[in-house]
Motif scaffolding. Structure first.
Motif, PDB file in Angstrom:
ATOM      1  N   CYS A 105       0.829  -1.202   0.000  1.00  0.00           N
ATOM      2  CA  CYS A 105       0.000   0.000   0.000  1.00  0.00           C
ATOM      3  C   CYS A 105       0.865   1.254   0.000  1.00  0.00           C
ATOM      4  O   CYS A 105       1.981   1.260   0.533  1.00  0.00           O
ATOM      5  CB  CYS A 105      -0.892  -0.010   1.238  1.00  0.00           C
ATOM      6  N   ARG A 161      -4.131  -0.405   7.414  1.00  0.00           N
ATOM      7  CA  ARG A 161      -4.409   0.825   6.688  1.00  0.00           C
ATOM      8  C   ARG A 161      -4.170   2.067   7.532  1.00  0.00           C
ATOM      9  O   ARG A 161      -3.772   3.108   7.010  1.00  0.00           O
ATOM     10  CB  ARG A 161      -5.828   0.816   6.129  1.00  0.00           C
ATOM     11  N   ILE A 202      -5.877   4.592  -0.162  1.00  0.00           N
ATOM     12  CA  ILE A 202      -5.130   3.974   0.936  1.00  0.00           C
ATOM     13  C   ILE A 202      -6.087   3.312   1.920  1.00  0.00           C
ATOM     14  O   ILE A 202      -5.883   2.167   2.332  1.00  0.00           O
ATOM     15  CB  ILE A 202      -4.238   5.011   1.650  1.00  0.00           C
ATOM     16  N   PHE A 208      -7.420   0.133   0.428  1.00  0.00           N
ATOM     17  CA  PHE A 208      -6.439  -0.735  -0.229  1.00  0.00           C
ATOM     18  C   PHE A 208      -6.595  -2.204   0.188  1.00  0.00           C
ATOM     19  O   PHE A 208      -6.620  -3.090  -0.673  1.00  0.00           O
ATOM     20  CB  PHE A 208      -5.013  -0.257   0.080  1.00  0.00           C
ATOM     21  N   ARG A 219      -5.596  -5.534  -2.008  1.00  0.00           N
ATOM     22  CA  ARG A 219      -4.837  -6.622  -1.388  1.00  0.00           C
ATOM     23  C   ARG A 219      -5.223  -7.997  -1.933  1.00  0.00           C
ATOM     24  O   ARG A 219      -4.349  -8.806  -2.252  1.00  0.00           O
ATOM     25  CB  ARG A 219      -5.015  -6.570   0.133  1.00  0.00           C
TER      26      ARG A 219
END
Length: 176
Positions: free
Chosen positions: A9, A89, A127, A130, A135
């Motif tokens: 990320c 995150r 973000i 993500f 992922r």
């Protein structure tokens, strides 16, 4: 460890790790953000991104830092090592925000020329989402990676630091 892919990320520390890895290995380092972004945050066309990447992977040694999941299979074709930064995150978001504050209106060395650091809600949402949106696709691509690729899956920053420290110690022993 000659052909290295670093993914994860935004804000996970890929570029910092890659720079340190370059110091230890001596491998040339290529930041995809630097190669793909044109001034004023204009992204190169996908075909141009692929062409650039295919040129870089022809070399015998390299480190390529950056996600760009669509084209990850190109890198995996020749890679022998992958470092996957798989952090929460909240940590990635904090680091990205810190980076924005510290580098405000300056272009980082790992970013395309004419792309100064800035706050962007879409980037923050990227973000934040993500791990849900990107992922699973990264995991699937790594699961399908060619046999023989070493995959280092870091879930905590300490794991990446410890890995680099061990690599540095190994190199020092080889020199002594």
């Amino acid at each position: 460890m000659k052909r290295i892919v670093v993914i994860g990320c935004s804000g996970s520390g890929k570029s910092t790790f890659s720079r340190k890895l370059k110091q230890v290995t001596g491998n040339p380092l290529h930041h995809l953000d630097k190669l793909y972004w044109l001034p004023d945050w204009n992204l190169r066309a996908a075909e141009e991104q692929d062409r650039i990447q295919k040129e870089r992977i022809k070399d015998e040694k390299w480190i390529i830092d950056g996600n760009y999941q669509r084209s990850l299979p190109i890198r995996l074709e020749r890679a022998d090592t992958v470092f996957f930064f798989d952090y929460p995150r909240s940590l990635c978001l904090y680091r990205a925000l810190k980076r924005i504050v510290l580098n405000r209106k300056r272009t980082r060395p790992d970013m395309g020329e004419g792309c100064p650091e800035r706050f962007d809600w879409e980037f923050m949402k990227f973000i934040w989402n993500f791990n849900k949106n990107n992922r699973p696709g990264l995991i699937a691509l790594l699961d399908q990676a060619p046999a023989g690729i070493e995959i280092q899956h870091f879930r905590k920053p300490r794991e990446a630091r410890d890995y680099l420290r061990a690599l540095e110690e190994q190199k020092e022993e080889e020199v002594a």
